[in-house]
Scaffold this active site. Structure first.
Site, PDB file in Angstrom:
ATOM      1  N   HIS A 160       0.838  -1.189   0.000  1.00 46.70           N
ATOM      2  CA  HIS A 160       0.000   0.000   0.000  1.00 46.70           C
ATOM      3  C   HIS A 160       0.879   1.247   0.000  1.00 46.70           C
ATOM      4  CE1 HIS A 160      -3.223   2.810   1.080  1.00 46.70           C
ATOM      5  NE2 HIS A 160      -4.037   1.872   0.638  1.00 46.70           N
ATOM      6  N   HIS A 161       0.432   2.275  -0.727  1.00 47.59           N
ATOM      7  CA  HIS A 161       1.235   3.486  -0.869  1.00 47.59           C
ATOM      8  C   HIS A 161       1.400   4.223   0.451  1.00 47.59           C
ATOM      9  CE1 HIS A 161       3.411   6.400  -3.066  1.00 47.59           C
ATOM     10  NE2 HIS A 161       2.793   6.265  -4.215  1.00 47.59           N
ATOM     11  N   SER A 162       0.560   3.935   1.426  1.00 44.68           N
ATOM     12  CA  SER A 162       0.679   4.600   2.723  1.00 44.68           C
ATOM     13  C   SER A 162       1.959   4.214   3.445  1.00 44.68           C
ATOM     14  CB  SER A 162      -0.522   4.267   3.608  1.00 44.68           C
ATOM     15  OG  SER A 162      -0.606   2.868   3.829  1.00 44.68           O
ATOM     16  N   GLY A 164       4.905   4.352   2.261  1.00 49.19           N
ATOM     17  CA  GLY A 164       5.975   5.281   1.918  1.00 49.19           C
ATOM     18  C   GLY A 164       5.898   5.681   0.462  1.00 49.19           C
TER      19      GLY A 164
END
Length: 501
Positions: A160-162, A164
């Site tokens: 998931h892009h959360s 980084g």
């Protein structure tokens, strides 16, 4: 810019701390919360081709010693209620590596290379429909015993892009790898020389009798920096409110693109060809890639508009089928300046956006695509647009909250046409826990664009990764063909120019 000087991989700060020094609970950063908003739920997929048959046990043992020691890859996201309402936090957990490593049973006996490539594309595209399990850390690794046209086996890393931004995640993944020539050494990246020709002139002009001229140039540069930043800020505000790109055959409708199956494809070309153009034209690698992309998009759109006219039975005698004026802009992710502060690579989502206008149209001289792209990017370099969008994004989250900020960013991006990014990779062969790497093809999806182009350099090659909405762009490989053909045409023009000179 990609140069010949080398620099060692810098591991993000959080990877260098001891586990016991890490807190068991940490709040999600504002940017991470935006990436979890339904309006902007973004994932990253990186396809990694290797040169030998994958040994899953070796890979899993390597992950235990590296990746899962990072707090983001060993923490799960938990929603928690406090005095201010609902919040999201990272909670450290015991990671069972086998729960994150998927080894599908693939019957490869009758799969030839061409069919294997299609199988890989289909497999990766199917992953875009499957959300990650939030009860575990938000990553998984798929190991495919599949021989394709450019690799013996394939690994697919999804997260998931959360967790980084691209630079942080690339630094972490590369920190798990080693040079094939020396298994004890980290990969080496090209050195980024970000000094501009303008600053070089200023330094040269600061000697002796040129001090007055240097002061005038410095003042003029400062004035232009302020003016350019103000213009870019106004354009970004207008884009978020009403300024839309032309409805071309590659522009999607973000309102219809939620939870769609995306197509992910890649192709590898010669980085030496790009460097030849770069050196001859006195440009950067990024200038060349943007110029070739502009030429490839122009060629692709000309074909699509021609097919549309033919389908509608319109006059085909006009050699130029495109509209005379096309507004086609790309959101370019610019995070290198923010990551370069100090000597350490900081972990997180340090992302600023640059809105880059492509000059779409057919050109008699293919080198004009390079010149126009360079003019635009040079002007963008003399602006604080990326830093401004990053700072404003943080202020918006504090002032309006995550949901409204995600809506505003989503609207601004949806009024542009595409996304573009260019990441530098190692200059020599590296191995993934003893598996020599053939190529790396990163992609991202979940944002409101029907076309996203990623460029990843590695050794003497450049891999182009496309993420597309197949309901908008069904002939993805033709777009790659047009890009590759444009590269060849520009290279030929550069060689002809060199021979004339």
């Amino acid at each position: 810019m990609i140069e010949h000087q080398a620099m060692e991989i810098k591991i993000p700060e959080t990877t260098m701390r001891k586990d016991e020094e890490e807190e068991d609970e940490q709040p999600l950063s504002p940017a991470a919360r935006v990436f979890h908003a339904p309006e902007f739920n973004c994932y990253v997929i990186s396809v990694i081709g290797v040169k030998k048959k994958i040994e899953p046990d070796v890979i899993m043992e390597g992950l235990k010693q590296t990746l899962i020691r990072h707090p983001r890859f060993s923490s799960k996201m938990v929603s928690k209620r406090n005095e201010n309402g609902q919040t999201q936090i990272w909670v450290r957990t015991n990671v069972v590596v086998s729960d994150h490593v998927i080894v599908p049973d693939i019957q490869t006996q009758n799969i030839e290379n061409a069919n294997a490539d299609k199988f890989l594309e289909s497999y990766v595209s199917d992953l875009t429909l499957i959300p990650l399990d939030t009860s575990k850390p938000l990553w998984e690794l798929h190991l495919l015993d599949l021989k394709t046209s450019d690799a013996e086996n394939v690994a697919v890393l999804k997260f998931h892009h959360s967790l980084g931004d691209g630079m942080s995640l690339m630094a972490l993944v590369l920190a798990c790898m080693r040079k094939t020539s020396n298994p004890d050494e980290l990969p080496t990246l090209p050195n980024q020389n970000r000094s501009s020709s303008r600053s070089s002139r200023l330094k040269a002009g600061s000697r002796g009798d040129f001090r007055f001229l240097w002061l005038i140039m410095a003042l003029w540069s400062a004035i232009m920096l302020v003016l350019n930043t103000m213009c870019d800020a106004l354009e970004f505000i207008a884009t978020a409110m009403f300024l839309k790109d032309t409805e071309t055959p590659i522009k999607g409708d973000f309102r219809l693109s939620k939870h769609k199956r995306m197509s992910l494809v890649h192709r590898t070309v010669s980085l030496d060809d790009i460097k030849l153009i770069k050196n001859t034209m006195n440009m950067t690698v990024n200038d060349v890639v943007l110029g070739v992309t502009q030429a490839g998009l122009s060629q692709y759109l000309e074909t699509r508009y021609g097919e549309k006219k033919k389908k509608l039975g319109e006059d085909q005698r006009n050699s130029n089928h495109m509209p005379k004026i096309i507004r086609l802009r790309s959101a370019i992710l610019d995070l290198s300046d923010m990551m370069a502060k100090g000597s350490k690579c900081r972990w997180g989502n340090w992302i600023g956006y640059i809105v880059f206008p492509f000059s779409i149209g057919l050109r008699k001289d293919p080198l004009e695509h390079l010149r126009s792209a360079k003019r635009i990017i040079d002007r963008k370099k003399n602006s604080l647009e990326a830093a401004l969008t990053f700072i404003v994004g943080k202020l918006m989250i504090k002032s309006f909250g995550v949901k409204m900020t995600a809506n505003i960013i989503n609207r601004a991006l949806s009024n542009t046409t595409m996304s573009f990014s260019n990441l530098i990779g190692p200059i020599e062969e590296i191995s993934f826990f003893g598996h020599p790497i053939a190529y790396m093809a990163p992609s991202v999806y979940g944002h409101p664009h029907a076309l996203t182009m990623h460029f990843q350099s590695y050794m003497n090659k450049m891999t182009i990764s496309l993420t597309v909405d197949p309901t908008v762009i069904s002939d993805t490989h033709r777009l790659l063909d047009n890009w590759e053909e444009s590269l060849k045409n520009i290279k030929a023009a550069v060689q002809e120019r060199g021979s004339i000179h």
